[in-house]
Design a protein around this motif. Structure first.
Motif, short mmCIF file in Angstrom:
data_model
loop_
_atom_site.label_atom_id
_atom_site.label_comp_id
_atom_site.label_asym_id
_atom_site.label_seq_id
_atom_site.Cartn_x
_atom_site.Cartn_y
_atom_site.Cartn_z
N VAL A 273 0.87 -1.16 0.00
CA VAL A 273 0.00 0.00 0.00
C VAL A 273 0.91 1.22 0.00
CG1 VAL A 273 -1.76 1.26 1.27
CG2 VAL A 273 -1.70 -1.24 1.36
N VAL A 274 0.89 1.98 -1.10
CA VAL A 274 1.77 3.15 -1.16
C VAL A 274 1.05 4.33 -0.55
CG1 VAL A 274 3.01 4.74 -2.66
CG2 VAL A 274 2.98 2.29 -3.17
N GLU A 275 1.62 4.90 0.47
CA GLU A 275 1.01 6.05 1.14
C GLU A 275 1.49 7.34 0.54
OE1 GLU A 275 2.06 5.35 5.19
OE2 GLU A 275 0.40 3.97 5.49
N THR A 276 2.79 7.44 0.27
CA THR A 276 3.36 8.62 -0.39
C THR A 276 4.09 8.11 -1.64
OG1 THR A 276 3.79 9.47 1.82
CG2 THR A 276 4.73 10.68 -0.02
N PRO A 277 3.53 8.34 -2.81
CA PRO A 277 4.14 7.76 -4.02
C PRO A 277 5.51 8.38 -4.31
CG PRO A 277 1.92 8.61 -4.43
CD PRO A 277 2.36 9.16 -3.12
N SER A 278 6.27 7.65 -5.09
CA SER A 278 7.59 8.13 -5.49
C SER A 278 7.86 7.53 -6.87
CB SER A 278 8.64 7.67 -4.49
OG SER A 278 9.92 7.73 -5.06
N ASP A 279 8.69 8.21 -7.63
CA ASP A 279 9.02 7.69 -8.96
C ASP A 279 10.01 6.54 -8.88
OD1 ASP A 279 7.34 9.45 -10.09
OD2 ASP A 279 8.90 10.95 -10.55
N GLU A 280 10.66 6.42 -7.76
CA GLU A 280 11.69 5.39 -7.60
C GLU A 280 11.12 3.99 -7.78
OE1 GLU A 280 15.04 5.28 -6.20
OE2 GLU A 280 15.25 7.16 -5.10
N LYS A 281 11.89 3.15 -8.44
CA LYS A 281 11.43 1.77 -8.61
C LYS A 281 12.02 0.84 -7.57
CE LYS A 281 10.20 2.26 -13.35
NZ LYS A 281 10.64 2.15 -14.73
N SER A 282 13.13 1.25 -6.99
CA SER A 282 13.79 0.40 -6.01
C SER A 282 13.47 0.89 -4.60
CB SER A 282 15.30 0.43 -6.28
OG SER A 282 16.00 -0.13 -5.20
N TRP A 283 12.88 -0.01 -3.81
CA TRP A 283 12.48 0.39 -2.45
C TRP A 283 13.17 -0.50 -1.42
CZ3 TRP A 283 7.93 3.61 -1.14
CH2 TRP A 283 7.43 4.31 -2.25
N ASN A 284 13.37 0.05 -0.23
CA ASN A 284 13.95 -0.71 0.87
C ASN A 284 13.04 -0.69 2.09
OD1 ASN A 284 16.66 -0.24 -0.61
ND2 ASN A 284 17.17 -1.58 1.11
N ILE A 285 13.20 -1.69 2.92
CA ILE A 285 12.52 -1.64 4.21
C ILE A 285 13.13 -0.49 4.99
CG2 ILE A 285 12.48 -2.84 6.44
CD1 ILE A 285 11.78 -5.34 4.96
N SER A 286 12.28 0.29 5.61
CA SER A 286 12.74 1.44 6.35
C SER A 286 13.32 0.98 7.68
CB SER A 286 11.55 2.38 6.58
OG SER A 286 11.94 3.48 7.33
N ARG A 287 14.55 1.44 7.95
CA ARG A 287 15.20 0.97 9.18
C ARG A 287 15.63 2.12 10.07
NH1 ARG A 287 19.74 -2.50 7.42
NH2 ARG A 287 19.96 -2.80 9.67
N HIS A 288 15.60 1.87 11.34
CA HIS A 288 15.93 2.89 12.33
C HIS A 288 17.40 3.28 12.18
CE1 HIS A 288 16.68 4.48 16.48
NE2 HIS A 288 15.48 5.02 16.25
#
Lengths: 562, 562
Positions: free
Chosen positions: A400-415
């Motif tokens: 579920v994309v909450e804030t879209p981005s043009d980027e195709k490569s995504w990472n798990i968000s880490r502290h």
């Protein structure tokens, strides 16, 4: 709190199978070793049909339930697995250990106040319908909702604290040297999930201090507790031999605890109880030699307690002869005696070097010790920091994309500091475009992976400052199970209710701090024992724990070593 | 019965110090390894002053008591040490293990019916005044009444059955391979005794069967029980993995017991109870694969019982599905699957070879098994067969010659078949001229070593046919302690009173044979449990044992593995 925007990405963002397997081969495994090429892509899992064949046991019993795969069997994973409704969910736990450890009782088991098994609850149980596979999660494909598991039934690390400090690649060689066990790769199998809960916990942090990983005694799992108990008893037995010199007796019975948190403090207290109540009667001639010292880098211990309670604890320790040395820094730990003694000694003075250890402190220099118990700090599980940290193409159906981005490569968000998985306030895993993930806080793209949750020490909820404690892990697990059972997860966010902290400080005294006020002394001790008894998971242990308290109070702790 | 003739030899027969140390260097050590030259004669024990310095702890507390050194902490040694009067004797136990094992309960602990420690009693205790040194007896000098002890606190064999079968010299190398532990030599110290009691017990006999020593599971000590428990549970856990083939499940859950004596039968019964009562609920899908088979070379099992009772036991086993195969011969045991399967199998069928074992039987060929429990036969402890078997000059003060001989070289008299130490009916050790000792039975010279006794499995009383059982060991120890306490040993000889035999045969049934008649079934089971509870040494275990019986009956046995 962020409002969810349920924007589903177009199909073109879908992950390709080829990309998936290449990435998977490149990442490191959860134990920090590279996946051997022979095992990853080729051979074993050529068709999806075969994979389904392999797990047909759980396929056939699934029925029309959703499958929730829980990674880990600690406070978070075990609690969640027990609380989920077996009518609604098929719960599958994947963990390298076959039991849950009731960690607050580990210090008691390491000194023989309680028997080891009273702190354990097996994951498989007659009374729950939880499925279990003993293995390590290897990698997850969020797009196809599958994960790879490496079996770990005969894992030689079983029941021991896991450590890694940048020299992870040495693990296999070291194990071979230490335990003579060939670090074999387990076979890998694949499994589908409908919901995935990551609760793999943390490793023990050694801050790269030379020798700590190899020679320190940890207190994170039941095998650690057993090692400590045997070591401590064998220090006394060796010290009582006629071949042991005076100098060596002092060294063998010099016990160092590094870390002034509740675990370190409680262990020191239990160790002191054992020595003063039991060993004093069995080895009266050795009592003049023993010493317990707690070291901490910080300028105070028990930092989660009020000053007043921490002071009370330190006063008690001082009265019992336990030294607490704050602002002390460990430089290294090694086998053998301190150098000055080695140089002095001839045949009789210095025993065979395996008999004791040398702790090198910045403030004091070399100190000969019989055992160093290391209970400070957590480090991120390599499954999180390595395996899950690879970039993913944002997959179609599961994000579920909450804030879209043009980027195709995504990472798990880490502290940024701890490296833990960031979750939203529903404990769902957050993703960010890869470029942002590297830069840190500047959020412009943000997505939530559907049906993937993270709880326990490996997860951090955004906009929160909850500590990495059993209490938080337990509350998150209970909350998540409740919401999943009732389908109410979108109604309200998770909130943590601090129920207070307690620590045993020795000689039938404890300290307790809660919203109801501070308590210390004998009354706190009674509450401490009562709380642990009440929180014990099984009736089996609710019977055994007081039986051991009683028997050991009456007859003394058992000192048999095996 | 032989009358004692107290003829003391003239002084010229006295042993010389030089002879002693040469002989000592030549003999093999109790663990069957040669004494390294660096340690025996040179350096460490140059003067008797230093030796006394080393054991000054026990010297100062001795007072005017006689010192009784007891070698071993099994049924014979532990019982004797507890029963001796501490006002009259300073009792010093020397044993490589720090506890006594209540062996009849080992089978129960190996399956989790009881917790390991309920079968143990530490030698050091608040309630006895027994001194303890953890070590191996290395050699004895009867002339000077001293013995050499090798310390064994960090002995890696601790708690495990000891085996040796003519390939003893491989021990050290093997251990290094199996456990990755460097087989270190412990330091040696010397001790004086006034009376010496040899109660070192026996090793497990493997009859030189290839692979048994390395791959079989024994059931002689508590570490063995723990190994069996972990192995059995890990066989089930591995069998439940999706990566385990049908064929491998059958092999992993095929349990073989070699030896149809009470230990083998009771273990099989307890294992079957565990599987049918607990594993059936936890791994229902695996119940179709498991199998238990008891093998014996003899044409019947439980040979110490009447035919009727043995038949009852076999009938019960048959009903429960446990196979009893008599007249079966084990040719070898090795890691891996039977050959025919290895040849058939591709990637999936044959697992990594460490996962199971192949038992090669003369009658059946190769059988794939998950575990072989070996409980047949005893062999003489190398301390007896090697260290004590060297020739001694008959020493002056410490020998009573009953039948004189011109020979100057004498040996301890040993049983021709078992190799056990021959004692007279006061349990004193007998010596014979060396030439006779080699030829066997023709007795013309005979002496008794004053103040040296031998009891337990390593000793055989002349003109008796008492079995090598705990009951005999226990009765000899109690008798000897009583006579020594009262100085009445010359009044009457030892006689054994057979109190009967019992064995648990599974599903709450037992068999019992005594002078009061034969009993079988539920009543015998009640007596069996009652007897073990009554015979338990400590009140601690008298509380814990029924607690575990109750808790495990109510909630099932614990299956956590660590």
């Amino acid at each position: 709190m962020l409002a969810l925007r349920s924007t589903t990405l177009p199909r073109t963002f879908g992950v390709t199978r080829q990309h998936e397997s290449t990435a998977c081969a490149a990442v490191l495994r959860s134990r920090g070793q590279e996946i051997a090429p022979r095992r990853t892509n080729a051979g074993r899992f050529t068709s999806r049909t075969q994979t389904r064949f392999l797990t047909r046991g759980i396929e056939s019993s699934k029925g029309d339930r959703e499958r929730v795969v829980v990674l880990g069997s600690g406070w978070a994973g075990y609690t969640l697995a027990r609380d989920l409704d077996p009518k609604k969910y098929q719960v599958v736990v994947v963990s390298p250990r076959s039991y849950f450890v009731f960690t607050p009782l580990l210090a008691s088991t390491s000194t023989g106040t309680l028997e080891f098994r009273t702190a354990l609850e097996p994951v498989r149980s007659r009374r729950t319908k939880v499925e279990f596979f003993q293995g390590w999660a290897d990698s997850v494909d969020f797009a196809t909702k599958t994960l790879k598991v490496e079996e770990a039934v005969e894992n030689p690390w079983q029941a021991m604290a896991l450590t890694a400090d940048g020299r992870e690649d040495q693990n296999a060689t070291q194990l071979e040297q230490e335990k003579g066990v060939k670090a074999k790769k387990g076979k890998v199998f694949e499994m589908n999930y409908d919901k995935l809960v990551v609760a793999v916990g943390c490793y023990s942090q050694t801050f790269g201090t030379p020798g700590v990983k190899e020679h320190a005694y940890f207190l994170k799992d039941v095998g650690d507790a057993r090692k400590i108990r045997n070591r401590m008893l064998s220090c006394f037995e060796t010290a009582s031999l006629p071949t042991t010199s005076e100098e060596m007796k002092k060294q063998l019975l010099n016990f160092a605890v590094v870390g002034g948190g509740p675990t370190g403090i409680e262990f020191s207290a239990e160790l002191h109880d054992l020595i003063s109540e039991d060993m004093a009667k069995l080895y009266p001639e050795l009592m003049k030699y023993y010493k317990i010292t707690v070291y901490d880098v910080a300028d105070r211990v028990l930092s989660m307690f009020d000053d007043k309670l921490a002071k009370y604890a330190i006063e008690r320790f001082t009265r019992e002869g336990i030294d607490v040395k704050t602002s002390h820094h460990v430089k290294s730990l090694r086998r053998g005696s301190p150098k000055k003694l080695e140089e002095d000694g001839g045949g009789q003075v210095v025993k065979d070097e395996s008999s004791c250890y040398t702790l090198d402190l910045q403030e004091e220099g070399e100190v000969g010790v019989g055992m160093v118990v290391w209970s400070t700090g957590l480090m991120m599980n390599p499954f999180i920091s390595k395996s899950l940290s690879r970039p993913y193409d944002i997959p179609v159906d599961s994000t579920v994309v909450e804030t879209p981005s043009d980027e195709k490569s995504w990472n798990i968000s880490r502290h940024p500091r701890s490296g833990g998985i960031m979750t939203n306030d529903r404990l769902r895993v957050i993703m960010q475009p890869s470029t942002q993930a590297k830069e840190g806080d500047k959020v412009s793209g943000r997505a939530i992976i559907k049906d993937v949750y993270a709880i326990g020490d490996c997860a951090i909820m955004e906009n929160s400052a909850y500590p990495a404690t059993a209490q938080v892990a337990n509350q998150k697990a209970r909350w998540l199970a409740k919401q999943l059972n009732r389908d109410t997860i979108d109604d309200n966010p998770f909130t943590y209710k601090d129920l207070g902290v307690m620590a045993y400080v020795g000689n039938w005294n404890a300290i307790m701090q809660s919203s109801g006020g501070d308590v210390s002394g004998r009354v706190a001790w009674l509450i401490w024992r009562g709380a642990y008894l009440a929180k014990s998971v099984s009736w089996r242990n609710r019977i055994l724990i007081p039986t051991y308290w009683f028997v050991n109070w009456l007859f003394g702790r058992d000192i048999s070593r095996f």
